[in-house]
Write a protein that holds these residues in place. Structure first.
Motif, PDB file in Angstrom:
ATOM      1  N   ARG A 102       0.819  -1.218   0.000  1.00 53.17           N
ATOM      2  CA  ARG A 102       0.000   0.000   0.000  1.00 53.17           C
ATOM      3  C   ARG A 102       0.847   1.260   0.000  1.00 53.17           C
ATOM      4  O   ARG A 102       0.508   2.239  -0.645  1.00 53.17           O
ATOM      5  CB  ARG A 102      -0.925   0.031   1.225  1.00 53.17           C
ATOM      6  N   ARG A 103       1.948   1.262   0.744  1.00 57.09           N
ATOM      7  CA  ARG A 103       2.708   2.500   0.947  1.00 57.09           C
ATOM      8  C   ARG A 103       4.093   2.475   0.325  1.00 57.09           C
ATOM      9  O   ARG A 103       4.792   3.468   0.366  1.00 57.09           O
ATOM     10  CB  ARG A 103       2.817   2.776   2.435  1.00 57.09           C
ATOM     11  N   VAL A 104       4.540   1.390  -0.193  1.00 52.42           N
ATOM     12  CA  VAL A 104       5.853   1.179  -0.831  1.00 52.42           C
ATOM     13  C   VAL A 104       6.990   1.160   0.185  1.00 52.42           C
ATOM     14  O   VAL A 104       7.799   0.251   0.164  1.00 52.42           O
ATOM     15  CB  VAL A 104       6.139   2.201  -1.954  1.00 52.42           C
ATOM     16  N   ARG A 105       7.044   2.141   1.070  1.00 44.60           N
ATOM     17  CA  ARG A 105       8.109   2.205   2.071  1.00 44.60           C
ATOM     18  C   ARG A 105       7.497   2.560   3.421  1.00 44.60           C
ATOM     19  O   ARG A 105       6.679   3.459   3.511  1.00 44.60           O
ATOM     20  CB  ARG A 105       9.132   3.268   1.679  1.00 44.60           C
ATOM     21  N   VAL A 106       7.934   1.861   4.468  1.00 45.47           N
ATOM     22  CA  VAL A 106       7.420   2.103   5.817  1.00 45.47           C
ATOM     23  C   VAL A 106       8.601   2.039   6.784  1.00 45.47           C
ATOM     24  O   VAL A 106       9.445   1.151   6.683  1.00 45.47           O
ATOM     25  CB  VAL A 106       6.354   1.051   6.217  1.00 45.47           C
ATOM     26  N   SER A 107       8.649   2.964   7.730  1.00 45.25           N
ATOM     27  CA  SER A 107       9.737   2.939   8.711  1.00 45.25           C
ATOM     28  C   SER A 107       9.442   1.902   9.794  1.00 45.25           C
ATOM     29  O   SER A 107       8.286   1.555  10.048  1.00 45.25           O
ATOM     30  CB  SER A 107       9.928   4.317   9.350  1.00 45.25           C
ATOM     31  N   LEU A 108      10.491   1.448  10.423  1.00 42.03           N
ATOM     32  CA  LEU A 108      10.336   0.490  11.518  1.00 42.03           C
ATOM     33  C   LEU A 108       9.513   1.121  12.642  1.00 42.03           C
ATOM     34  O   LEU A 108       8.659   0.447  13.240  1.00 42.03           O
ATOM     35  CB  LEU A 108      11.705   0.041  12.030  1.00 42.03           C
ATOM     36  N   ALA A 109       9.701   2.407  12.896  1.00 34.19           N
ATOM     37  CA  ALA A 109       8.930   3.094  13.937  1.00 34.19           C
ATOM     38  C   ALA A 109       7.435   3.059  13.620  1.00 34.19           C
ATOM     39  O   ALA A 109       6.608   2.871  14.523  1.00 34.19           O
ATOM     40  CB  ALA A 109       9.417   4.532  14.088  1.00 34.19           C
ATOM     41  N   GLU A 110       7.070   3.229  12.339  1.00 34.38           N
ATOM     42  CA  GLU A 110       5.657   3.173  11.955  1.00 34.38           C
ATOM     43  C   GLU A 110       5.085   1.776  12.177  1.00 34.38           C
ATOM     44  O   GLU A 110       3.948   1.630  12.638  1.00 34.38           O
ATOM     45  CB  GLU A 110       5.479   3.586  10.502  1.00 34.38           C
ATOM     46  N   PHE A 111       5.863   0.744  11.840  1.00 34.63           N
ATOM     47  CA  PHE A 111       5.398  -0.628  12.087  1.00 34.63           C
ATOM     48  C   PHE A 111       5.170  -0.856  13.574  1.00 34.63           C
ATOM     49  O   PHE A 111       4.189  -1.467  13.973  1.00 34.63           O
ATOM     50  CB  PHE A 111       6.391  -1.659  11.564  1.00 34.63           C
ATOM     51  N   MET A 112       6.100  -0.371  14.400  1.00 37.46           N
ATOM     52  CA  MET A 112       5.953  -0.555  15.850  1.00 37.46           C
ATOM     53  C   MET A 112       4.702   0.152  16.357  1.00 37.46           C
ATOM     54  O   MET A 112       4.008  -0.361  17.230  1.00 37.46           O
ATOM     55  CB  MET A 112       7.199  -0.049  16.572  1.00 37.46           C
ATOM     56  N   GLN A 113       4.407   1.314  15.791  1.00 36.71           N
ATOM     57  CA  GLN A 113       3.220   2.053  16.198  1.00 36.71           C
ATOM     58  C   GLN A 113       1.947   1.290  15.806  1.00 36.71           C
ATOM     59  O   GLN A 113       1.004   1.200  16.576  1.00 36.71           O
ATOM     60  CB  GLN A 113       3.240   3.430  15.550  1.00 36.71           C
TER      61      GLN A 113
END
Length: 66
Positions: A15-26
């Protein structure tokens, strides 16, 4: 972590192509914060995702080019 967690990670990347590890944790919550880096590393080792080392909260995870 289970396969559904991997599916969630891959789905977010589609969906977003790139996601930060912080966003995944959130998104996944604090209960997964301690094991998410190992799961992302395992997924990288198997070729499902890519990121530049070292893996940290600001690391951006993406799908490998196909």
């Amino acid at each position: 972590m289970s396969e559904p967690t991997q599916e969630l990670i891959v789905s977010a990347l589609h969906r977003r192509v790139r996601v930060s590890l912080a966003e995944f944790m959130q998104v996944l919550g604090l209960q997964f914060a301690s094991i998410l880096p190992q799961e992302i590393q395992r997924m990288k080792d198997s070729g499902l995702v890519m990121y530049e080392e070292p893996l940290g909260p600001s690391s951006v995870i993406s799908l490998p080019p196909f």
